[in-house]
Design a protein around this motif. Structure first.
Motif, PDB file in Angstrom:
ATOM      1  N   UNK A  27       0.659  -1.309  -0.154  1.00  0.00           N
ATOM      2  CA  UNK A  27      -0.039  -0.161  -0.059  1.00  0.00           C
ATOM      3  C   UNK A  27       0.769   1.004   0.023  1.00  0.00           C
ATOM      4  N   UNK A  28       0.329   2.351   0.115  1.00  0.00           N
ATOM      5  CA  UNK A  28       0.825   3.802  -0.074  1.00  0.00           C
ATOM      6  C   UNK A  28       1.275   4.006   1.509  1.00  0.00           C
ATOM      7  N   UNK A  29       2.336   4.667   1.777  1.00  0.00           N
ATOM      8  CA  UNK A  29       2.886   5.057   3.029  1.00  0.00           C
ATOM      9  C   UNK A  29       2.667   6.453   3.396  1.00  0.00           C
ATOM     10  N   UNK A  30       2.283   6.874   4.430  1.00  0.00           N
ATOM     11  CA  UNK A  30       2.196   7.977   4.977  1.00  0.00           C
ATOM     12  C   UNK A  30       2.715   8.357   6.436  1.00  0.00           C
ATOM     13  N   UNK A  31       3.965   8.936   6.447  1.00  0.00           N
ATOM     14  CA  UNK A  31       4.743   8.741   7.566  1.00  0.00           C
ATOM     15  C   UNK A  31       4.110   9.913   8.716  1.00  0.00           C
ATOM     16  N   UNK A  32       3.921   9.670   9.854  1.00  0.00           N
ATOM     17  CA  UNK A  32       3.469  10.413  10.879  1.00  0.00           C
ATOM     18  C   UNK A  32       4.740  11.173  11.810  1.00  0.00           C
ATOM     19  N   UNK A  33       5.537   9.928  11.995  1.00  0.00           N
ATOM     20  CA  UNK A  33       6.855  10.207  12.870  1.00  0.00           C
ATOM     21  C   UNK A  33       7.574  10.099  11.735  1.00  0.00           C
ATOM     22  N   UNK A  53       2.151   5.436  20.067  1.00  0.00           N
ATOM     23  CA  UNK A  53       2.476   6.638  19.172  1.00  0.00           C
ATOM     24  C   UNK A  53       1.931   6.151  17.924  1.00  0.00           C
ATOM     25  N   UNK A  54       1.521   6.881  17.262  1.00  0.00           N
ATOM     26  CA  UNK A  54       1.031   6.649  15.828  1.00  0.00           C
ATOM     27  C   UNK A  54       2.373   6.769  14.974  1.00  0.00           C
ATOM     28  N   UNK A  55       2.897   5.976  14.151  1.00  0.00           N
ATOM     29  CA  UNK A  55       4.020   6.054  13.437  1.00  0.00           C
ATOM     30  C   UNK A  55       3.576   6.135  12.098  1.00  0.00           C
ATOM     31  N   UNK A  56       2.803   5.466  11.492  1.00  0.00           N
ATOM     32  CA  UNK A  56       2.643   5.552   9.876  1.00  0.00           C
ATOM     33  C   UNK A  56       1.049   5.135   9.671  1.00  0.00           C
ATOM     34  N   UNK A  57       0.399   5.299   8.709  1.00  0.00           N
ATOM     35  CA  UNK A  57      -0.661   5.443   8.100  1.00  0.00           C
ATOM     36  C   UNK A  57      -0.392   4.408   6.757  1.00  0.00           C
ATOM     37  N   UNK A  58      -0.928   3.370   6.699  1.00  0.00           N
ATOM     38  CA  UNK A  58      -0.821   2.564   5.216  1.00  0.00           C
ATOM     39  C   UNK A  58      -2.305   2.543   4.723  1.00  0.00           C
ATOM     40  N   UNK A  60      -4.689   1.070   1.731  1.00  0.00           N
ATOM     41  CA  UNK A  60      -4.658   0.216   0.502  1.00  0.00           C
ATOM     42  C   UNK A  60      -6.332   0.353   0.275  1.00  0.00           C
ATOM     43  N   UNK A  61      -6.514   0.299  -0.930  1.00  0.00           N
ATOM     44  CA  UNK A  61      -8.065   0.324  -1.549  1.00  0.00           C
ATOM     45  C   UNK A  61      -8.874   1.601  -0.895  1.00  0.00           C
ATOM     46  N   UNK A  62      -8.138   2.753  -0.640  1.00  0.00           N
ATOM     47  CA  UNK A  62      -8.745   3.988  -0.154  1.00  0.00           C
ATOM     48  C   UNK A  62      -9.008   3.730   1.372  1.00  0.00           C
ATOM     49  N   UNK A  63      -8.518   2.689   1.970  1.00  0.00           N
ATOM     50  CA  UNK A  63      -8.688   2.463   3.457  1.00  0.00           C
ATOM     51  C   UNK A  63      -7.265   2.634   4.320  1.00  0.00           C
ATOM     52  N   UNK A  64      -7.275   3.481   5.016  1.00  0.00           N
ATOM     53  CA  UNK A  64      -6.159   3.704   5.856  1.00  0.00           C
ATOM     54  C   UNK A  64      -5.968   3.054   7.222  1.00  0.00           C
ATOM     55  N   UNK A  65      -4.757   2.065   7.431  1.00  0.00           N
ATOM     56  CA  UNK A  65      -4.385   1.438   8.613  1.00  0.00           C
ATOM     57  C   UNK A  65      -3.470   2.054   9.365  1.00  0.00           C
ATOM     58  N   UNK A  66      -3.712   2.453  10.505  1.00  0.00           N
ATOM     59  CA  UNK A  66      -2.521   2.906  11.384  1.00  0.00           C
ATOM     60  C   UNK A  66      -1.495   1.902  11.972  1.00  0.00           C
ATOM     61  N   UNK A  67      -0.359   2.481  11.920  1.00  0.00           N
ATOM     62  CA  UNK A  67       0.757   1.411  12.661  1.00  0.00           C
ATOM     63  C   UNK A  67       1.213   2.207  13.869  1.00  0.00           C
ATOM     64  N   UNK A  84       3.583   8.832   0.453  1.00  0.00           N
ATOM     65  CA  UNK A  84       2.990   8.476  -0.851  1.00  0.00           C
ATOM     66  C   UNK A  84       3.519   7.510  -1.640  1.00  0.00           C
ATOM     67  N   UNK A  85       4.581   6.828  -1.239  1.00  0.00           N
ATOM     68  CA  UNK A  85       5.268   5.699  -2.295  1.00  0.00           C
ATOM     69  C   UNK A  85       4.614   4.719  -1.793  1.00  0.00           C
ATOM     70  N   UNK A  86       4.407   3.593  -2.763  1.00  0.00           N
ATOM     71  CA  UNK A  86       3.735   2.312  -2.716  1.00  0.00           C
ATOM     72  C   UNK A  86       5.108   1.471  -2.195  1.00  0.00           C
TER      73      UNK A  86
END
Length: 216
Positions: A27-33, A53-58, A60-67, A84-86
């Motif tokens: 999926x696409x990556x959105x860094x929070x940290x 702590x929220x690190x990253x949002x992934x 996929x298929x327009x659904x964001x999953x927090x890590x 935004x990279x896949x």
């Protein structure tokens, strides 16, 4: 008996563990940290119900999953990835440096110092009733065991099997499993300390408790 002084020296030189945070799926990556040095905390609460702590949002298929951060520490490094990279499943996103607590240092020393008895099969393990009662009333270190002693009951596939202890005679210094939890094969069940080495182990534990400097 291992060289505990040398082990302590090694732990003081590198008093942390590195935790790799990897993509659980593509999926696409959105860094929070977003940079090294960011401080993070792990999950909290009685049942660890409060995420770290929220690190990253992934995405996929327009659904964001927090890590979330699995441990307290700081971001040590980021993967060579842009926002935004896949990415593919399993790709490393970042590394967290978690500084060891006194309890974690003691646990590492004990696992290296004690004789570990490993689970021969995957399943749920219980102590024999007389041993279980003694541990609950007087503590594990009140139990003296010998090679060949019937010590555990393995519950698997609705069948119960008696498991004999195999290893050096001594006392049960540490218990590594919880009743009713499934234990993987080759995971440690107990750590056994020969009686003539008990004083050495206790001395090392006391030294760590008094000398180890924890970091915020």
């Amino acid at each position: 008996m291992i060289d505990v002084k040398e082990l302590l020296r090694e732990l003081r030189e590198e008093p942390y563990e590195k935790i790799s945070i990897r993509a659980p799926h593509s999926g696409k990556v959105e860094f929070v940290a977003k940079e090294p040095g960011v401080r993070v905390v792990g999950p909290s609460g009685t049942w660890k119900e409060v995420p770290g702590t929220l690190l990253v949002r992934m995405e996929r298929e327009n659904v964001k999953k927090p890590l979330f951060a699995p441990q307290k520490g700081e971001v040590m490094s980021l993967g060579e990835i842009e926002n935004g990279q896949f990415v593919q499943a399993g790709q490393e996103l970042m590394t967290i440096r978690h500084y060891l607590t006194r309890e974690e240092v003691i646990a590492r020393i004990l696992r290296r110092s004690l004789s570990l008895f490993l689970a021969p099969e995957k399943g749920k393990y219980y102590f024999f009733p007389d041993v279980d009662i003694k541990i609950k009333t007087k503590g594990s270190q009140s139990v003296h065991i010998k090679d060949g002693m019937e010590l555990f009951i393995l519950s698997r596939m609705k069948r119960e099997t008696s498991i004999r202890y195999s290893g050096p005679d001594g006392i049960i210094y540490a218990v590594y499993f919880e009743t009713n939890d499934s234990v993987d094969r080759d995971s440690p069940l107990i750590g056994v300390c020969p009686e003539d080495q008990l004083g050495q182990i206790q001395e090392v534990v006391s030294r760590v408790q008094s000398d180890w400097e924890e970091r915020d």
